[in-house]
Design an enzyme around this catalytic site. Sequence first.
Site, short mmCIF file in Angstrom:
data_model
loop_
_atom_site.label_atom_id
_atom_site.label_comp_id
_atom_site.label_asym_id
_atom_site.label_seq_id
_atom_site.Cartn_x
_atom_site.Cartn_y
_atom_site.Cartn_z
N MET A 78 5.75 3.69 -6.90
CA MET A 78 6.70 4.32 -5.97
C MET A 78 8.16 3.96 -6.31
O MET A 78 8.42 3.10 -7.13
CB MET A 78 6.38 3.86 -4.55
CG MET A 78 4.97 4.20 -4.12
SD MET A 78 4.59 3.62 -2.46
CE MET A 78 5.62 4.68 -1.46
N HIS A 79 9.07 4.63 -5.65
CA HIS A 79 10.51 4.28 -5.58
C HIS A 79 11.32 4.46 -6.86
O HIS A 79 12.55 4.39 -6.82
CB HIS A 79 10.72 2.83 -5.10
CG HIS A 79 9.87 2.38 -3.97
ND1 HIS A 79 10.02 2.85 -2.69
CD2 HIS A 79 8.82 1.51 -3.93
CE1 HIS A 79 9.12 2.28 -1.91
NE2 HIS A 79 8.37 1.45 -2.64
N ASP A 237 1.34 5.36 -5.12
CA ASP A 237 0.08 4.72 -5.55
C ASP A 237 -0.64 4.00 -4.41
O ASP A 237 -1.87 3.94 -4.39
CB ASP A 237 0.26 3.81 -6.78
CG ASP A 237 1.32 2.75 -6.61
OD1 ASP A 237 1.91 2.65 -5.52
OD2 ASP A 237 1.55 2.02 -7.59
N1 LIG Z 1 -9.80 -10.66 -13.85
C1 LIG Z 1 -8.51 -10.59 -13.53
N2 LIG Z 1 -7.92 -11.61 -12.88
C2 LIG Z 1 -6.61 -11.54 -12.54
N3 LIG Z 1 -5.80 -10.49 -12.81
C3 LIG Z 1 -6.34 -9.44 -13.46
C4 LIG Z 1 -7.71 -9.42 -13.87
N4 LIG Z 1 -7.93 -8.24 -14.49
C5 LIG Z 1 -6.76 -7.55 -14.48
N5 LIG Z 1 -5.80 -8.27 -13.87
C6 LIG Z 1 -4.38 -7.90 -13.68
O1 LIG Z 1 -4.25 -6.70 -12.96
C7 LIG Z 1 -2.97 -6.11 -13.24
C8 LIG Z 1 -3.13 -4.64 -13.44
O2 LIG Z 1 -3.61 -4.11 -12.25
P1 LIG Z 1 -3.32 -2.60 -11.84
O3 LIG Z 1 -3.84 -2.43 -10.47
O4 LIG Z 1 -3.85 -1.72 -12.91
O5 LIG Z 1 -1.72 -2.64 -11.84
P2 LIG Z 1 -0.60 -1.51 -11.96
O6 LIG Z 1 -1.08 -0.36 -11.12
O7 LIG Z 1 0.60 -2.18 -11.41
O8 LIG Z 1 -0.43 -1.12 -13.39
C9 LIG Z 1 -2.42 -6.82 -14.47
O9 LIG Z 1 -1.37 -7.69 -14.05
C10 LIG Z 1 -3.62 -7.62 -14.97
O10 LIG Z 1 -3.23 -8.84 -15.59
O1 LIG Z 2 6.97 -0.70 -4.57
C1 LIG Z 2 5.78 -0.60 -4.31
C2 LIG Z 2 5.35 -0.16 -2.96
O2 LIG Z 2 6.38 -0.05 -2.04
C3 LIG Z 2 4.77 -0.89 -5.37
O3 LIG Z 2 3.50 -1.05 -4.84
C4 LIG Z 2 4.83 0.17 -6.44
O4 LIG Z 2 4.33 1.38 -5.90
C5 LIG Z 2 4.15 -0.24 -7.74
O5 LIG Z 2 2.80 -0.43 -7.63
P1 LIG Z 2 1.81 -1.07 -8.72
O6 LIG Z 2 2.30 -0.70 -10.09
O7 LIG Z 2 1.77 -2.52 -8.47
O8 LIG Z 2 0.49 -0.42 -8.39
#
Ligand SMILES: Nc1ncnc2c1ncn2[C@@H]1O[C@H](COP(=O)(O)OP(=O)(O)O)[C@@H](O)[C@H]1O
Ligand SMILES: O=C(CO)[C@@H](O)[C@H](O)COP(=O)(O)O
Length: 490
Positions: A78-79, A237
């Site tokens: 977001m944002h 998200d």
């Molecule tokens: N087993 C685990 N333990 C802790 N952190 C984990 C594990 N598997 C994945 N991650 C972490 O989850 C994060 C990715 O999560 P995700 O929900 O896909 O994030 P984003 O939507 O922000 O890209 C990464 O920081 C990764 O290091």
């Molecule tokens: O700033 C916010 C919600 O306000 C975050 O939750 C972003 O939306 C990014 O999300 P992830 O990459 O951690 O899923």
Amino acid sequence: MYFIGVDLGTSAVKLLLMDEEGKIVNIVSREYPLYFPHPGWSEQKPEDWWEQSKEGIRELVKDVDKSQVAGISFGGQMHGLVILDENDNVIRPAILWNDGRTAKQTDYLNTVIGKEKLSEYTANIAFAGFTAPKILWVKENEPDNFEKICKIMLPKDYLAYRLSGAFVSDYSDASGMLLMDVKNKCWSKEMAEICGISLEMLPELHESFDAVGTLKPEVAAELGLPETCKVVAGAGDNAAAAVGTGTVGDGMCNVSLGTSGTVFISSNKFGVDSHNALHAFAHADGHYHLMGCMLSAASCNKWWMDEIIRTKEYTKEQENITKLGENNVFFLPYLMGERSPHNNPDARGTFIGLTMDTTREDMTQAVLEGVAFAIRDSFEVAKSLGIQIERTKICGGGAKSPLWRRMIANVLNIKVDRIESEEGPALGGAMLAAVACGVFSSVEEAAEKIVRVTETIEPEPELVEKYERQYRKFAKIYPTVKDLFTELLQ
Ligand SMILES: Nc1ncnc2c1ncn2[C@@H]1O[C@H](COP(=O)(O)OP(=O)(O)O)[C@@H](O)[C@H]1O
Ligand SMILES: O=C(CO)[C@@H](O)[C@H](O)COP(=O)(O)O
């Protein structure tokens, strides 16, 4: 029929293919770089999102009958501020949700315009990561770029624009721009004026489950998908993750442990947090929600593992942790400043309580616990508003860790429900596409038919008691060191 859900995350784009029975057919992930050009700044290139999403989609559908892909939708970080010029070129890298450069503009909005007025116009106050302060930052610091702005959009809306040519956003994601009147679901003329932009620069607003177009013929050809494939507005998200975990309707909760950490509380009625610590946003199910967001959650563990102790063995590292509820080391997880509840871009990560016998395991444990305690901070705000939460869903990459899930259940003292996949936003995106294509009559119906809880983590009374004492200690650290954070930056 198949539906594609795209989770445009901060660490990677995750793509999920779902059939019309709600079965997950394939999941694919593609990483892209995250740039920190100055301490506290955070940027990504929209072109990277686009290229990796396209590559991911091709991989995702390679083994199915592509003519059956009926819809695509999104859950997007977001944002983030994405700005395009008159030729639809991206003017500068996107400034992301966890970027803290706008302390001055945020302060201007909250003190000169005033929190009351902001709340009246948008239902929220300014936080450094929100989009409006970023527009003001570009205006003040990059006037040439500001002059070129023709279109302002959010990260996932850039993908929808490239796929379909539709310049649109949805209510849940647009809520986080501080440009939308959340209660009445329309752009705020006052906020546009304050930011020096015209309403024509902003996308047309839709419900998350609205079809907003179909694939452009040249894009359809490139992806091997039918031109009839519907492009559906999608959601921020967190709202998409809420759909993907079945957090729809009144009084449900989802905790996301992604790069950020969030507490999402769904509500059928519009409501505002009088403390302004929780955001009051629209939900992807057509209603509303409150949300607390911490800027560094799973990213704290990633930083600790990848950069400091230099291991990729997350699971093995966590298996050595044994002193649950008895750690003398505490960690403040504010590696990118903090949003909820402190609203302080100057806050920093901190270890406290180290001694000569502190072990690597103690510090790893402190990092995981620090995140769980910071999630509890948002629960405490909800509690102070009279919201009682008895159980929560959990999703995001960090939720893959059994130890972290257990800590969350005990620190929050509630039941934690795991669903089939941690990919909440991607599944939610696919579900929104299925609703838009008429497979389900509503988001609620889709959630009821598709989302299955696979495991419930129960709080353990002895650990709950220990963690209650630990949380009380944690809660004293930030107020004690708060002023020092600003001093350290001078
Ligand atoms: N087993 C685990 N333990 C802790 N952190 C984990 C594990 N598997 C994945 N991650 C972490 O989850 C994060 C990715 O999560 P995700 O929900 O896909 O994030 P984003 O939507 O922000 O890209 C990464 O920081 C990764 O290091
Ligand atoms: O700033 C916010 C919600 O306000 C975050 O939750 C972003 O939306 C990014 O999300 P992830 O990459 O951690 O899923």
